[in-house]
Design an enzyme around this catalytic site. Structure first.
Site, short mmCIF file in Angstrom:
data_model
loop_
_atom_site.label_atom_id
_atom_site.label_comp_id
_atom_site.label_asym_id
_atom_site.label_seq_id
_atom_site.Cartn_x
_atom_site.Cartn_y
_atom_site.Cartn_z
NE ARG A 319 -3.99 -0.26 2.39
CZ ARG A 319 -4.53 0.56 3.23
NH1 ARG A 319 -3.72 0.91 4.31
NH2 ARG A 319 -5.73 1.17 3.03
CG LEU A 323 -3.25 2.13 -4.69
CD1 LEU A 323 -4.67 1.87 -3.87
CD2 LEU A 323 -4.11 2.26 -6.23
CB VAL A 441 -8.67 -0.55 -4.61
CG1 VAL A 441 -9.58 -0.69 -5.75
CG2 VAL A 441 -7.61 0.32 -5.12
CD GLU A 442 -3.65 -1.98 -2.57
OE1 GLU A 442 -3.12 -1.28 -2.01
OE2 GLU A 442 -2.96 -2.58 -3.50
N GLY A 443 -8.82 -1.06 0.94
CA GLY A 443 -9.32 -0.21 2.09
C GLY A 443 -9.79 1.23 1.57
#
Length: 766
Positions: A319, A323, A441-443
């Site tokens: 992360r 991103l 995405v990803e949380g």
């Protein structure tokens, strides 16, 4: 309850406090506990200590790339960037072209993080980030094709947790692109709450390759899976159960990860989603009672039930890379194109970048770009050093994507119709459409801000809280009390020191604080120390007085996380300026970014105190840390104009700010814009000479002798190029509707006009 061998302090002080802690501690699920314990703690712990060690931070040095990594960026990465046509990918083919896939596989883009001994590149996080940043500037969809195999795809999980057999089989195939990976996490009935996923596996005996084999029958239904529609090997997360007690007494074994070839009987690869009109393959998949042997579990049978820990450990690093790299790219593109466009586009015989309303927006874009680029560099340095900072990765995921959203919106405003009209000439539209994907995405960002940043940070970064929680949860009451007693004394001393620091720095205006550097930025280190002590003191009060209630008071928790985040971003800003060699020309950007971070951190702490439910404590805290009210102001108008001027001129500061994105040559829209920008600036003295003489028309100025023939020729050239740059696309009606044009009435005897390619619309005369 009577306990033997207790000291006076343990009996009459530590035990009552421990009993209170046990009452206020909130229940914690296994997934929450594993998320909190995942990864490592780095610089964020210093910021929540109340006394950050700036020398330690600066001693980590700048990012470093190897010669091999730099050669890959200068060679294959630039080669692929030159191949990418985002309009073609997104709207014409609605897919990533085969020649792009071939180049990605040929050059090893699919195995950037896979160790060399398995055929991968073994690149550092910094190198991977540089590659993704360049690709993202050209095509978000193409960037995703590289991101998935190099992040939470099975590749990273195999590197971290796979058995030797799994690594030897899959990693070479993933590295050269023979296998395309995807990972199925999101269920139809569970998003962020992974613990409630309905995907199930049952331990059983079955047949595999004609032999009786111990394995699992897995039923799942996933969605939003990037590369899912084309993957050949699918990572799966599911809850594993053993109702027949084949493995032991326990029935619910927990979240488990498996690696499944998609040609396995029963695997259903669904159709495609269309996320934000982006063309990267994304879609659902499912399976019903698909038999999988135990060796398909990532890490083997011993990793049963460890799936969530494995995932969050991988995310702790990933992360912070992917991103944020895409977001950093979007911010740099916004800075590059908006500054250039505002310089070449004129209204009322002036570049629009000279109007203060535009300058305010450009400065905001530039300040956010500098901030995220700096924090991204800092994060990558930690990752290169082997850290896996879960809290920092959450900070970067949230703030990088949010600031990309803000900057892209601002860029759209400045470009106006140029950015609104879609077509091959629009270089902002694709990023604008892709932003909600990055936010989600990803949380999802709402969850990341309200629950993860401070929720994890307050526990992981605290020097004593995790140990105190472990002592409180110890089933052996006596042992737990003794462990708690040892930590509690240290915690009390920590609180006293924090209180003293916070009051001293607030009431003396940080005049007696120290800085690791002299000069223009020294004050920011001192001011950051003040806010670090203030945040730590307020955090201590919140944790001690609110306990488990704080978990549910998400707005309060979010503001505490905002303050921590802004201090981290400020750390990156200050370190970047040092790493870059303290370039004086960059100081307006440093000042703008640092002042913004300080003001936002202070506002977040103020918001906590304004809403703190225990009002007498809030008043006391306000007196301790905010005796004079707001100390930190947002950037002045004069500073905003300086920052805007840096972006609307071809300055060295602008070059450093936008370094890392692919701009292209005159055959690309961004390349033409950059050329027009530089020519416009070069001819500014000639235009000024015309304006001083009272001329707006080139030929009239030439006839009057105000400019030379050579100057007139160059002015015509740049005028034509600027008109080319500010053109927008239009289309035949049938190209938009997908319907054939109706024939003309029979009496006209004329056939319908044939479809034509997109043409451009000339701008109105200046």
């Amino acid at each position: 309850m009577s306990m033997p061998s207790l000291s006076f302090r343990q009996r009459y002080f530590s035990r009552p406090v421990l009993d209170m802690v046990r009452r206020v501690l909130p229940p914690m699920s296994d997934t929450e506990r594993e998320a909190i314990e995942a990864g490592t703690v780095w610089w964020e712990a210093d910021l929540l200590s109340g006394d950050p060690d700036w020398q330690k931070l600066l001693a980590t040095g700048p990012q470093k790339l190897t010669e091999e990594e730099q050669a890959f960026i200068d060679g294959p990465t630039m080669e692929v960037c030159a191949m990418l046509n985002d309009w073609q990918i997104t709207f014409e083919e609605r897919d990533i072209p085969e020649n792009v896939w071939a180049a990605l596989k040929k050059h090893g883009f699919m195995g950037l993080i896979i160790p060399k001994k398995f055929g991968g590149k073994g690149f550092s996080p910094s190198a991977v980030a540089e590659i993704v940043t360049r690709l993202s500037a050209c095509s978000p969809s193409a960037a995703v094709a590289v991101i998935v195999p190099n992040s939470l795809g099975p590749g990273e999980l195999l590197v971290l947790f796979g058995t030797d057999e799994q690594k030897n089989h899959y990693l070479p195939r993933l590295a050269d692109g023979r296998d395309i990976p995807a990972f199925g996490l999101t269920s139809e009935d569970a998003g962020s709450d992974a613990a409630s996923m309905g995907d199930r596996g049952i331990i059983c005996w079955g047949k595999h390759n004609g032999k009786k084999t111990l394995g699992m029958r897995v039923t799942w239904s996933k969605r939003y899976i990037s590369l899912g529609p084309i993957c050949s090997v699918l990572g799966l997360a599911f809850k594993l159960h053993d109702p027949d007690h084949i493995l032991g007494d326990e029935e619910d074994l927990g979240i488990t990860l498996a690696l499944v070839p998609t040609d396995t009987k029963g695997v259903q690869i669904g159709r495609r989603h269309l996320p934000g009109l982006q063309a990267f393959p994304n879609g659902p998949n499912s399976g019903t009672d698909v038999f999988m042997p135990m060796e398909w579990i990532i890490g083997g049978q011993e990793r049963i039930g460890q799936g969530w820990r494995m995932l969050v450990t991988a995310l702790s690093a990933g992360r912070g890379v992917m991103l944020p790299s895409m977001s950093n790219s979007g911010l740099k593109v916004a800075s590059s194109t908006t500054g250039a466009y505002a310089r070449v586009r004129e209204q009322f015989n002036l570049p629009i970048g000279k109007f203060e309303g535009i300058q305010e927006v450009i400065a905001r874009i530039g300040g956010e770009t500098y901030t995220i680029d700096a924090a991204h560099r800092l994060t990558l340095r930690g990752l290169d050093l082997g850290e896996k900072p879960a809290v920092i990765s959450s900070i970067m995921k949230y703030h990088a994507t949010e600031r990309m959203r803000s900057a892209t919106n601002d860029a759209m405003d400045v470009h106006s119709g140029k950015a609104v009209i879609d077509g091959p000439r629009n270089y902002l539209g694709s990023a604008y459409r892709a932003i909600p994907i990055a936010i989600t995405v990803e949380g999802a960002n709402i969850m990341t801000r309200n629950l993860m940043i401070y929720g994890q940070g307050s526990i992981r970064c605290h020097p004593y809280l995790l140990d105190e929680m472990a002592a409180a949860a110890n089933p052996d009451k006596l042992e737990g009390l003794r462990a708690f007693d040892k930590v509690l004394a240290k915690h009390a001393v920590f609180q006293i020191k924090t209180l003293a620091r916070a009051i001293k720095r607030a009431w003396t205006l940080s005049l007696f604080s120290t800085s690791p550097v002299d000069g223009a930025t020294a004050k920011y280190y001192k001011q950051a120390k003040h806010l670090s002590a203030s945040l730590t003191l307020v955090s201590e009060a919140a944790l001690e007085l609110l306990g488990g209630r704080l978990k549910r008071m998400e707005m309060l928790s979010a503001r505490l996380g905002d303050a921590l985040s802004e201090l981290y971003l400020l750390s990156g800003i200050l370190k970047k300026w040092e790493d870059d060699g303290q370039p004086a020309e960059d100081l307006p950007l440093v000042d703008y970014a640092a002042q913004t971070a300080l003001a936002r951190a202070e506002a977040a702490i103020k918001g906590v105190l304004d809403n703190f439910p225990v009002r007498p404590v809030a008043w006391a805290l306000r007196l301790a840390v905010r005796p004079f009210g707001n100390r930190y102001q947002t950037p002045s108008d004069a500073l905003a104009i300086k920052v805007s001027d840096l972006l609307t001129e071809p300055t060295a500061a602008r070059e450093r700010l936008i370094d890392g994105i692919y701009i292209g040559d005159e055959t690309t829209e961004t390349g033409r814009l950059e050329k027009a920008f530089r020519m416009t600036v070069a001819l500014a003295p000639v235009k000024r000479k015309m304006r001083d003489a009272g001329f707006r028309d080139i030929e009239e100025a030439l006839a009057a002798g105000s400019i030379s023939e050579d100057e007139a020729e160059r002015l015509h050239e740049v005028k034509a190029l600027v008109r080319e740059v500010i053109k927008v696309d239009d289309f035949a009606p049938e190209e938009i509707t997908g319907k054939a044009m109706k024939p003309k009435p029979a009496k006209t005897r004329k056939a319908a006009a044939p479809a034509r390619p997109p043409r451009t619309t000339e701008p109105a005369a200046e």
